[in-house]
Design a protein around this motif. Structure first.
Motif, short mmCIF file in Angstrom:
data_model
loop_
_atom_site.label_atom_id
_atom_site.label_comp_id
_atom_site.label_asym_id
_atom_site.label_seq_id
_atom_site.Cartn_x
_atom_site.Cartn_y
_atom_site.Cartn_z
N MET A 100 -10.43 7.91 -10.30
CA MET A 100 -9.54 7.77 -11.54
C MET A 100 -8.50 6.73 -11.40
SD MET A 100 -8.51 10.49 -14.47
CE MET A 100 -7.26 11.25 -13.41
N ASN A 101 -8.36 5.56 -11.94
CA ASN A 101 -7.36 4.62 -11.82
C ASN A 101 -5.93 5.11 -12.59
OD1 ASN A 101 -8.39 2.91 -10.50
ND2 ASN A 101 -9.06 1.42 -12.18
N ILE A 102 -4.96 5.01 -11.76
CA ILE A 102 -3.50 5.82 -12.23
C ILE A 102 -3.05 4.57 -13.09
CG2 ILE A 102 -1.20 6.25 -11.59
CD1 ILE A 102 -2.75 7.65 -9.14
N THR A 103 -2.53 4.64 -14.24
CA THR A 103 -2.11 3.84 -15.30
C THR A 103 -0.46 4.07 -15.36
OG1 THR A 103 -2.32 4.66 -17.27
CG2 THR A 103 -4.12 3.26 -16.33
N LYS A 104 0.20 3.21 -15.95
CA LYS A 104 1.75 3.45 -16.40
C LYS A 104 1.96 4.77 -17.03
CE LYS A 104 4.57 -0.14 -17.67
NZ LYS A 104 4.93 -1.33 -17.62
N ASN A 105 0.88 4.79 -18.01
CA ASN A 105 0.81 6.07 -18.88
C ASN A 105 0.92 7.47 -17.93
OD1 ASN A 105 0.97 4.42 -20.96
ND2 ASN A 105 -1.21 4.54 -21.18
N ASP A 106 0.53 7.46 -16.69
CA ASP A 106 0.44 8.47 -15.89
C ASP A 106 1.71 9.01 -15.31
OD1 ASP A 106 -2.06 9.10 -16.48
OD2 ASP A 106 -2.66 7.33 -15.15
N LEU A 107 2.88 7.80 -15.23
CA LEU A 107 4.03 7.90 -14.82
C LEU A 107 5.14 8.24 -15.84
CD1 LEU A 107 2.54 5.46 -12.76
CD2 LEU A 107 4.52 6.27 -11.64
N LYS A 108 6.05 9.06 -15.35
CA LYS A 108 7.15 9.43 -16.40
C LYS A 108 8.55 8.61 -15.98
CE LYS A 108 9.86 13.14 -17.81
NZ LYS A 108 10.62 14.19 -17.43
N ASP A 145 4.62 -2.43 -12.11
CA ASP A 145 3.21 -3.18 -12.81
C ASP A 145 2.63 -3.86 -11.47
OD1 ASP A 145 3.88 -2.49 -15.36
OD2 ASP A 145 4.88 -4.26 -16.09
N GLU A 146 3.32 -4.36 -10.57
CA GLU A 146 2.56 -4.91 -9.64
C GLU A 146 2.07 -3.82 -8.56
OE1 GLU A 146 4.38 -8.43 -8.18
OE2 GLU A 146 3.18 -8.71 -6.43
N ILE A 147 2.70 -3.05 -8.38
CA ILE A 147 2.48 -1.84 -7.67
C ILE A 147 1.18 -1.26 -8.05
CG2 ILE A 147 3.04 0.28 -6.59
CD1 ILE A 147 6.18 -0.51 -6.51
N LEU A 148 1.13 -1.14 -9.12
CA LEU A 148 -0.24 -0.30 -9.69
C LEU A 148 -1.35 -1.30 -9.72
CD1 LEU A 148 1.52 1.31 -12.99
CD2 LEU A 148 0.46 2.55 -11.13
N ARG A 149 -1.13 -2.43 -9.41
CA ARG A 149 -2.45 -3.27 -9.19
C ARG A 149 -3.29 -2.98 -8.12
NH1 ARG A 149 0.61 -8.82 -10.42
NH2 ARG A 149 1.02 -8.33 -12.59
N ASP A 150 -2.91 -2.42 -7.03
CA ASP A 150 -3.54 -1.73 -5.82
C ASP A 150 -3.52 -0.29 -5.93
OD1 ASP A 150 -1.32 -0.83 -4.31
OD2 ASP A 150 -0.93 -2.84 -3.27
N ARG A 151 -3.84 0.29 -4.83
CA ARG A 151 -3.91 1.81 -4.60
C ARG A 151 -2.88 2.46 -4.26
NH1 ARG A 151 -10.12 2.29 -2.50
NH2 ARG A 151 -9.30 0.51 -1.35
N SER A 152 -1.96 1.72 -4.06
CA SER A 152 -0.59 2.54 -3.61
C SER A 152 -0.14 3.79 -4.27
CB SER A 152 0.53 1.61 -3.17
OG SER A 152 0.43 0.82 -4.12
N ALA A 184 6.60 -0.99 -1.77
CA ALA A 184 5.01 -0.41 -1.68
C ALA A 184 4.02 -1.32 -1.83
CB ALA A 184 5.05 0.75 -2.90
N HIS A 185 3.14 -0.93 -0.80
CA HIS A 185 1.73 -1.60 -1.01
C HIS A 185 0.48 -0.85 -0.43
CE1 HIS A 185 1.29 -3.61 2.87
NE2 HIS A 185 2.32 -3.86 2.94
N GLU A 186 -0.61 -1.11 -0.69
CA GLU A 186 -1.57 -0.06 -0.07
C GLU A 186 -1.63 -0.26 1.14
OE1 GLU A 186 -5.22 -1.13 -2.28
OE2 GLU A 186 -6.53 -0.15 -0.74
N GLY A 187 -2.13 0.97 2.12
CA GLY A 187 -1.86 1.07 3.44
C GLY A 187 -3.37 1.62 3.59
N ARG A 223 3.94 -6.77 1.34
CA ARG A 223 2.95 -8.10 1.31
C ARG A 223 2.46 -7.94 -0.14
NH1 ARG A 223 -0.02 -11.62 3.68
NH2 ARG A 223 0.64 -11.80 5.82
N ARG A 224 2.13 -8.92 -0.89
CA ARG A 224 1.51 -8.96 -2.29
C ARG A 224 0.04 -9.87 -2.16
NH1 ARG A 224 3.47 -13.78 -4.57
NH2 ARG A 224 2.60 -13.16 -6.79
N MET A 225 0.09 -10.53 -1.12
CA MET A 225 -1.15 -11.31 -1.12
C MET A 225 -1.91 -11.34 0.34
SD MET A 225 -0.92 -15.53 -1.73
CE MET A 225 -0.11 -15.41 -3.45
N SER A 226 -3.18 -11.46 0.14
CA SER A 226 -4.09 -11.39 1.42
C SER A 226 -3.61 -12.79 2.06
CB SER A 226 -5.33 -11.41 1.08
OG SER A 226 -5.97 -12.49 0.70
N ARG A 227 -3.80 -12.37 3.42
CA ARG A 227 -3.61 -13.69 4.29
C ARG A 227 -4.57 -14.98 3.86
NH1 ARG A 227 -2.55 -11.75 10.08
NH2 ARG A 227 -4.87 -11.78 10.21
#
Lengths: 481, 138
Positions: A1-9, A40-47, A70-73, A408-412
């Motif tokens: 299930m994808n987390i969206t901004k609505n899930d965050l308070k 918004d940017e953090i929510l684009r990956d799975r972090s 933060a970014h996905e690890g 990081r925000r973009m792949s190499r």
């Protein structure tokens, strides 16, 4: 299930919370420190999904926290902080990461940019020649297994005893440059064989040695205590425990994946593999991790020696001394005392892409910094600013932890498509930044556009007060790993 | 169709590997990893070749594959070599025995720190092939 901004308070302008009720297996809430646009940017990956997974770890206290870089690890998000109860909560090697004690060390010079300028070209070329960088390059110091074990036990102190520095250097290293629980016998032969010729090497990727100029001071009093002033030249080192640390992580993630069933632990991601800290596997990992962390402290000590040698060769007596301002880890686990729900408790703090930031008068802090707090060094991406921050009492919210870099925000691969190495080199030269690299083609992998804006990241932790800005550093020479 | 595909991602490299049998999946995944380490390692194959024995026991097929690749990666780093071929591979349950052939190379193109379990799941796809994603920490 994808987390969206609505899930965050929204807790405040820079703090977002996912309540424990979001998923039935969460033991504590999850906290994200970011502005709304950064979120918004953090929510684009799975972090954030990974952060929710961290919140399920047995023994986790208060909250699973992620910093604005933060970014996905793998398992844990990069920028993650998790504290588990000592001694029966879990320790998870994934919560430290593969590059154990990846960290930064800042050296102060007595020179200004004007004084150094005539020597810059020669200095940068010699630094590149003296400090092995890139993939698979061995260092000049090749350790037999006996000597390697001494380094694993004694960290930076061993190097100082061997003549690669001064005793005072170790005063200004997190944990004084040695984790005393280190046990070389908990480190596999494979790990030792990967590391035995890598002391004094930077490695590849985002590792570097930089000559920087202090560009701006935000707090005169603390900058003075840190020995920093505008236009001063400093040297920044960013590297870790190299292949030895990578192998320790690999060995113990594998071991804990096999051991979890014995302790009736299941985790939502295999990279979160863990064991109770008090178990044999947990203890062995903690002691092996400490040995790898000591190797990293020793590695940054050896690189300091190499830099000092070049400094003296090129500048002679006029170059003055390079003294250690501080050396701090951003991939590590520590047993520390923190106030949790109003009670003083011993916890195992996992910092993965997060930096320890002790406040003034913290008992583990060196005397020289007792009154002001711990220096926190935040490296920027190649060609952009780096920061010196200071730990604060407000930092107790995040187990005295703060961000670790730009993130990081973009792949190499994507970065390489966006900009060619040669063009990037020219752009940086126009900004007065010399780059020394073994591969111009690969340079664009570390282009600033591939990373978040360090200013945004640092401003968030400064505004919240997890650490306060002291000085900004601008690069003049980058020796790229 | 290629037996593996290298897929870039934010902070790592991913490999989609496939194979008609488990043996083939292991071989193709190894080939993919080697191409990340050193794209043109073929040019070294006329040099001195050597062999290594590997024995691994894991707790399921996915971890067997990841642990196998991890072991080969470690040997690659220690010997500064590419293990370009599996001379013998015996998979029985969650264990394997293998003999791999290596060649020393001048330098790696990519510093793979580790083979991770992240996203890895060996499964049979609709075409009856074994497949999995493998994420490398670089």
């Amino acid at each position: 299930m994808n987390i969206t901004k609505n899930d965050l308070k929204k807790v405040d302008e820079y703090t977002w919370k996912i309540p424990k009720s979001y998923r039935s297996d969460m033991r504590v809430p999850a906290l994200v420190y970011a502005t709304e646009s950064m979120l918004d940017e953090i929510l684009r990956d799975r972090s954030v999904e990974q952060l929710v997974n961290v919140a399920t770890l047995p023994g986790i206290k208060k909250a699973a926290i992620v910093m604005p870089d933060a970014h996905e690890g793998y398992g844990f998000p990069i920028g993650g902080v998790a504290a588990t109860l000592y001694p029966d909560g879990v320790i998870s090697p994934g919560g430290i990461g593969y590059d154990i004690n990846c960290g930064v060390r800042l050296l102060r010079s007595k020179l200004t940019l004007e004084e150094l300028k005539p020597h810059l070209e020669k200095l940068s070329k010699h630094l590149f020649r003296e400090i092995p960088s890139g993939v698979g390059h061995a260092g000049s110091l090749k350790l037999g297994m006996g000597k390697l074990d001494e380094v694993l036990s004694e960290g930076a102190h061993r190097l100082v005893k061997e003549g690669y520095g001064e005793e005072i250097d170790t005063h200004f290293i997190e944990s004084y440059g040695v984790l005393k629980n280190a046990d070389p016998s908990a480190v596999s032969d494979h790990a030792k064989k990967r590391g035995h010729d890598q002391l004094g090497t930077m490695g590849a990727g985002n590792h570097f040695v930089e000559i920087d100029r202090v560009d701006e001071i935000f707090d005169e009093k603390i900058a003075h205590a840190f020995g920093l002033s505008v236009n001063q030249i400093v040297v920044l080192i960013h590297t870790g425990s190299r292949g030895l640390g990578h192998q320790v992580a690999t060995d113990y993630i594998r071991l804990m994946n096999q051991a979890m069933a014995r302790y009736h632990i299941s985790v939502p991601d295999r990279e979160l593999a863990c064991a109770p800290f008090s178990s044999e596997e947990g203890r062995n990992y903690f002691n092996a991790m400490a040995a790898a962390a000591n190797f990293a402290f020793a590695n940054r000590q050896m690189i300091t020696y190499e830099i000092r040698k070049v400094w003296e060769n090129i500048l002679g007596g006029a170059g003055g001394k390079l003294s250690v301002l501080y050396d701090v880890a951003h991939n590590i686990a520590k047993v520390e005392e923190h106030t949790v729900n109003g009670r003083q408790e011993k916890v195992i703090v996992h910092r993965k892409g997060a930096t320890r930031a002790f406040p003034p008068y913290h008992p583990e802090l060196v005397g020289e910094y007792q009154k002001v707090g711990q220096p926190v060094i935040i490296p920027g991406s190649m060609g952009t600013a780096s920061y010196v921050l200071v730990g604060t009492t407000k930092g107790k919210e995040s187990f005295y932890s703060t961000c670790h870099g730009a993130g990081r925000r973009m792949s190499r691969h994507h970065a390489k498509k966006e900009i060619q190495g040669k063009q990037l080199l020219l752009n940086l030269e126009k900004e007065g930044i010399r780059i020394e690299t073994g591969s111009v083609t690969d340079l664009s992998e570390e282009a600033p556009l591939a990373y978040k804006d360090i200013e945004d990241v640092v401003n968030v932790v400064d505004k919240i007060g997890l650490a306060k800005k002291v000085a900004r550093l601008r690069p003049i020479v980058v020796v790229k790993g | 169709m290629k037996s593996y595909e290298i897929i870039p991602h934010v902070a790592d490299v991913r490999l989609q590997a496939k194979g008609a049998s488990l043996d083939q999946l292991f071989e193709n995944a190894l080939e993919g990893m080697n191409r990340i380490l050193c794209k043109d390692y073929d040019r070294f194959l006329n040099k001195h070749l050597f062999a290594k024995e590997i024995a691994i026991t894991a707790y399921d097929t996915t971890s067997l594959l990841i642990d196998f690749l991890s072991e080969v990666l470690t040997l690659s780093h220690i010997h500064k070599a590419i293990f370009y071929s599996i001379d013998r591979l015996e998979i029985y349950g969650n264990s394997l025995n293998a003999r791999i052939l290596g060649v020393k190379i001048e330098k790696f193109m990519e510093d793979i720190k580790a083979v991770t379990y992240h996203e890895a799941e060996v499964r049979k796809n609709d075409e009856g092939q074994y497949e999995t994603m493998i994420v490398f920490d670089i």
